[in-house]
Design a protein around this motif. Structure first.
Motif, PDB file in Angstrom:
ATOM      1  N   GLY A  28      28.864  59.523   9.636  1.00  0.00           N
ATOM      2  CA  GLY A  28      29.864  60.041   8.714  1.00  0.00           C
ATOM      3  C   GLY A  28      29.473  59.986   7.259  1.00  0.00           C
ATOM      4  N   SER A  29      28.273  59.499   6.960  1.00  0.00           N
ATOM      5  CA  SER A  29      27.843  59.395   5.568  1.00  0.00           C
ATOM      6  C   SER A  29      27.371  60.751   5.037  1.00  0.00           C
ATOM      7  CB  SER A  29      26.724  58.363   5.435  1.00  0.00           C
ATOM      8  OG  SER A  29      25.591  58.757   6.188  1.00  0.00           O
ATOM      9  N   GLU A  30      27.165  60.832   3.739  1.00  0.00           N
ATOM     10  CA  GLU A  30      26.743  62.085   3.110  1.00  0.00           C
ATOM     11  C   GLU A  30      25.327  62.458   3.556  1.00  0.00           C
ATOM     12  OE1 GLU A  30      26.404  64.000  -1.415  1.00  0.00           O
ATOM     13  OE2 GLU A  30      27.017  61.912  -1.109  1.00  0.00           O
ATOM     14  N   ARG A  31      25.120  63.751   3.837  1.00  0.00           N
ATOM     15  CA  ARG A  31      23.831  64.271   4.274  1.00  0.00           C
ATOM     16  C   ARG A  31      23.303  63.510   5.490  1.00  0.00           C
ATOM     17  NH1 ARG A  31      20.896  67.389   0.757  1.00  0.00           N
ATOM     18  NH2 ARG A  31      18.931  66.434   1.414  1.00  0.00           N
ATOM     19  N   ALA A  32      24.193  63.276   6.445  1.00  0.00           N
ATOM     20  CA  ALA A  32      23.867  62.417   7.585  1.00  0.00           C
ATOM     21  C   ALA A  32      22.994  63.144   8.598  1.00  0.00           C
ATOM     22  CB  ALA A  32      25.143  61.945   8.258  1.00  0.00           C
ATOM     23  N   SER A  33      22.227  62.373   9.356  1.00  0.00           N
ATOM     24  CA  SER A  33      21.592  62.860  10.566  1.00  0.00           C
ATOM     25  C   SER A  33      22.689  63.222  11.571  1.00  0.00           C
ATOM     26  CB  SER A  33      20.686  61.779  11.161  1.00  0.00           C
ATOM     27  OG  SER A  33      20.272  62.108  12.471  1.00  0.00           O
ATOM     28  N   ASP A  34      22.338  64.024  12.579  1.00  0.00           N
ATOM     29  CA  ASP A  34      23.312  64.321  13.626  1.00  0.00           C
ATOM     30  C   ASP A  34      23.357  63.222  14.688  1.00  0.00           C
ATOM     31  OD1 ASP A  34      20.760  65.028  14.374  1.00  0.00           O
ATOM     32  OD2 ASP A  34      21.240  67.095  14.905  1.00  0.00           O
ATOM     33  N   HIS A  35      22.572  62.172  14.515  1.00  0.00           N
ATOM     34  CA  HIS A  35      22.604  60.995  15.379  1.00  0.00           C
ATOM     35  C   HIS A  35      23.164  59.800  14.600  1.00  0.00           C
ATOM     36  CE1 HIS A  35      19.692  62.427  18.610  1.00  0.00           C
ATOM     37  NE2 HIS A  35      19.523  63.334  17.664  1.00  0.00           N
ATOM     38  N   ALA A  36      23.636  58.813  15.324  1.00  0.00           N
ATOM     39  CA  ALA A  36      23.972  57.514  14.744  1.00  0.00           C
ATOM     40  C   ALA A  36      23.085  56.456  15.390  1.00  0.00           C
ATOM     41  CB  ALA A  36      25.443  57.180  14.982  1.00  0.00           C
ATOM     42  N   PRO A  37      22.759  55.394  14.660  1.00  0.00           N
ATOM     43  CA  PRO A  37      21.933  54.333  15.248  1.00  0.00           C
ATOM     44  C   PRO A  37      22.652  53.630  16.407  1.00  0.00           C
ATOM     45  CG  PRO A  37      22.011  54.161  12.850  1.00  0.00           C
ATOM     46  CD  PRO A  37      23.064  55.145  13.245  1.00  0.00           C
ATOM     47  N   ALA A  38      21.915  53.411  17.480  1.00  0.00           N
ATOM     48  CA  ALA A  38      22.394  52.581  18.588  1.00  0.00           C
ATOM     49  C   ALA A  38      21.608  51.277  18.568  1.00  0.00           C
ATOM     50  CB  ALA A  38      22.214  53.301  19.923  1.00  0.00           C
ATOM     51  N   TRP A  39      22.220  50.187  19.023  1.00  0.00           N
ATOM     52  CA  TRP A  39      21.559  48.889  18.878  1.00  0.00           C
ATOM     53  C   TRP A  39      21.966  47.928  19.988  1.00  0.00           C
ATOM     54  CZ3 TRP A  39      25.194  45.098  18.498  1.00  0.00           C
ATOM     55  CH2 TRP A  39      26.448  45.474  18.001  1.00  0.00           C
ATOM     56  N   VAL A  40      21.135  46.912  20.152  1.00  0.00           N
ATOM     57  CA  VAL A  40      21.436  45.801  21.057  1.00  0.00           C
ATOM     58  C   VAL A  40      21.207  44.487  20.312  1.00  0.00           C
ATOM     59  CG1 VAL A  40      20.869  47.047  23.169  1.00  0.00           C
ATOM     60  CG2 VAL A  40      19.075  45.761  21.995  1.00  0.00           C
ATOM     61  N   GLU A  41      21.989  43.505  20.687  1.00  0.00           N
ATOM     62  CA  GLU A  41      21.756  42.124  20.250  1.00  0.00           C
ATOM     63  C   GLU A  41      21.251  41.339  21.445  1.00  0.00           C
ATOM     64  OE1 GLU A  41      21.917  40.265  17.586  1.00  0.00           O
ATOM     65  OE2 GLU A  41      23.144  41.297  16.066  1.00  0.00           O
ATOM     66  N   LEU A  42      20.125  40.667  21.241  1.00  0.00           N
ATOM     67  CA  LEU A  42      19.529  39.848  22.287  1.00  0.00           C
ATOM     68  C   LEU A  42      19.646  38.382  21.894  1.00  0.00           C
ATOM     69  CD1 LEU A  42      16.310  41.980  22.853  1.00  0.00           C
ATOM     70  CD2 LEU A  42      18.476  42.141  24.073  1.00  0.00           C
ATOM     71  N   ASP A  43      20.061  37.583  22.829  1.00  0.00           N
ATOM     72  CA  ASP A  43      20.238  36.150  22.580  1.00  0.00           C
ATOM     73  C   ASP A  43      18.880  35.474  22.674  1.00  0.00           C
ATOM     74  OD1 ASP A  43      21.305  33.679  22.126  1.00  0.00           O
ATOM     75  OD2 ASP A  43      22.190  33.448  24.112  1.00  0.00           O
ATOM     76  N   LEU A  44      18.078  35.734  21.648  1.00  0.00           N
ATOM     77  CA  LEU A  44      16.710  35.217  21.595  1.00  0.00           C
ATOM     78  C   LEU A  44      16.430  34.695  20.206  1.00  0.00           C
ATOM     79  CD1 LEU A  44      14.715  38.124  23.282  1.00  0.00           C
ATOM     80  CD2 LEU A  44      15.186  35.915  24.310  1.00  0.00           C
ATOM     81  N   PRO A  45      15.688  33.613  20.079  1.00  0.00           N
ATOM     82  CA  PRO A  45      15.186  33.227  18.761  1.00  0.00           C
ATOM     83  C   PRO A  45      14.065  34.152  18.350  1.00  0.00           C
ATOM     84  CG  PRO A  45      14.254  31.794  20.432  1.00  0.00           C
ATOM     85  CD  PRO A  45      15.231  32.696  21.150  1.00  0.00           C
ATOM     86  N   LEU A  46      13.915  34.361  17.040  1.00  0.00           N
ATOM     87  CA  LEU A  46      12.808  35.161  16.561  1.00  0.00           C
ATOM     88  C   LEU A  46      11.524  34.362  16.760  1.00  0.00           C
ATOM     89  CD1 LEU A  46      14.177  36.730  13.264  1.00  0.00           C
ATOM     90  CD2 LEU A  46      13.888  37.807  15.486  1.00  0.00           C
ATOM     91  N   ALA A  47      10.623  34.919  17.538  1.00  0.00           N
ATOM     92  CA  ALA A  47       9.366  34.254  17.840  1.00  0.00           C
ATOM     93  C   ALA A  47       8.328  34.576  16.781  1.00  0.00           C
ATOM     94  CB  ALA A  47       8.862  34.684  19.211  1.00  0.00           C
ATOM     95  N   PRO A  48       7.294  33.747  16.624  1.00  0.00           N
ATOM     96  CA  PRO A  48       6.220  34.101  15.715  1.00  0.00           C
ATOM     97  C   PRO A  48       5.595  35.417  16.122  1.00  0.00           C
ATOM     98  CG  PRO A  48       6.036  31.809  16.449  1.00  0.00           C
ATOM     99  CD  PRO A  48       7.087  32.445  17.293  1.00  0.00           C
ATOM    100  N   ALA A  49       5.178  36.189  15.131  1.00  0.00           N
ATOM    101  CA  ALA A  49       4.580  37.500  15.431  1.00  0.00           C
ATOM    102  C   ALA A  49       3.322  37.297  16.259  1.00  0.00           C
ATOM    103  CB  ALA A  49       4.254  38.222  14.127  1.00  0.00           C
TER     104      ALA A  49
END
Length: 262
Positions: free
Chosen positions: A241-262
Motif C-alpha cells: 500500500g505504500s507509494e510506488r509499490a511493487s505488486d507484491h508484498a514481503p512474506a516472512w517466517v520467524e524461526l525459533d533459532l539463535p543467530l549462529a556464527p556465519a
C-alpha cells in the motif's frame, strides 16, 4: 530469526520502499526477486548503509535475484540451476547465512500458455525439483524462498474463474509444486494460516489491491531439519500500500533459532 522473500519489481525504481521495509521490519535474511538490474546497477552501497550485506545475480531490465543478510555477508554457494539451457536468465541464487542454506528463486511466469514460455516454466520447475531434492537430503537447515509464480490451490486466490487459463493455475504447474512439497518441504504460510486466505500479490489492474483481490505466489519452504523451528509467518501488506509499490508484498517466517556464527 526472521527470513523474508520479496519480489521488488525493479530494485532501483522501488529502492526507497525497500529501504523503508528493511528499517521497519529488519529481517535477518531477505530474498529479493525481479531486480531488473545488472550486477553493476545493484544498489550495494545503499543496502550496506542500511546494515545489509548482499550478493546478487542480476540481469539488465529483467529477472534478477539477490540475498541480503543483516549485519552479515552471505556466503555464495551457487548461482543458476544446474543444467539450465538458458543461463542468461538470472533466476536462482544460493547462499549460506548464519548457518542456514538460503535458496532464492524467481520461477518463470510461463504466460502465454500453451507455448514455449510455458514449456520453459515447466522444464525450469523440473530442474528446481531435482536441486530441491539434493538440498532436502543435505542434512543442513534449508529455506527455499521466492516468487514461485504458482497459485497452489484455489484457496490461494481471490477468485480462480478469470485466471483459469493463466500459467499460474495450470494443473502442470500445481502438480510440480505438489511434487516439490512431497519431498518433505513445509509450506510455511499455509502451515500456520491453515485454511485462512492469505495473499502476497495484487496486480495493478481493476483495483485488485483496493478490493483485496490477491493471489499467493510467494512461498517460503522449510526442509525437515528447519521446519520444527517455525514459530510465526506473515505478509507485510503495508508495503503493497505504500507509494510506488511493487505488486507484491514481503512474506516472512520467524524461526525459533539463535543467530549462529556465519
Amino acid at each position: 530469526m526472521k527470513i523474508a522473500t520479496f519480489n521488488v519489481n525493479g530494485i532501483n525504481t522501488r529502492l526507497e520502499s525497500l529501504l523503508a521495509w528493511l528499517r521497519e521490519d529488519a529481517p535477518d535474511v531477505a530474498c529479493l526477486q525481479e531486480l531488473k538490474a545488472a550486477n553493476e546497477q545493484f544498489p550495494r552501497k545503499a543496502l550496506a548503509e542500511a546494515g545489509y550485506g548482499a550478493i546478487c545475480h542480476g540481469q539488465k531490465a529483467w529477472n534478477g535475484v539477490a540475498i541480503l543478510a543483516r549485519d552479515s555477508d552471505p556466503i555464495e554457494i551457487q548461482r543458476g540451476l544446474p543444467g539450465d539451457p538458458d543461463p542468461s536468465q538470472s533466476r536462482y541464487l544460493e547462499a549460506a547465512v548464519n548457518g542456514i542454506v538460503i535458496a532464492c528463486l524467481y520461477l518463470p511466469n510461463g504466460n502465454p500458455q500453451p507455448g514455449p514460455k510455458f514449456d520453459y516454466k515447466l522444464a525450469w520447475f523440473d530442474r528446481l525439483i531435482e536441486r530441491a531434492q539434493q538440498l532436502h537430503d543435505c542434512g543442513q537447515p534449508v529455506v527455499i524462498a521466492g516468487d514461485f509464480n504458482v497459485v497452489p490451490t484455489d484457496a490461494d486466490i481471490y477468485d480462480p474463474k478469470s485466471w483459469r487459463k493463466d500459467a499460474l493455475l495450470q494443473p502442470q504447474s500445481r502438480e510440480r509444486y505438489e511434487r516439490l512439497l512431497a519431498q518433505g518441504w513445509t509450506d510455511s504460510l499455509r502451515e500456520l494460516f491453515g485454511e485462512e486466505r492469505v495473499y502476497t500479490f495484487w496486480d495493478y489492474f481493476r483495483q485488485h489491491w483496493q478490493r483485496d483481490a490477491g493471489l499467493r505466489i510467494d512461498h517460503l519452504l522449510l526442509n525437515p531439519v528447519l521446519a520444527p523451528s517455525l514459530s510465526e509467518a506473515g505478509v507485510d501488506r503495508w508495503v503493497r500500500g505504500s507509494e510506488r509499490a511493487s505488486d507484491h508484498a514481503p512474506a516472512w517466517v520467524e524461526l525459533d533459532l539463535p543467530l549462529a556464527p556465519a
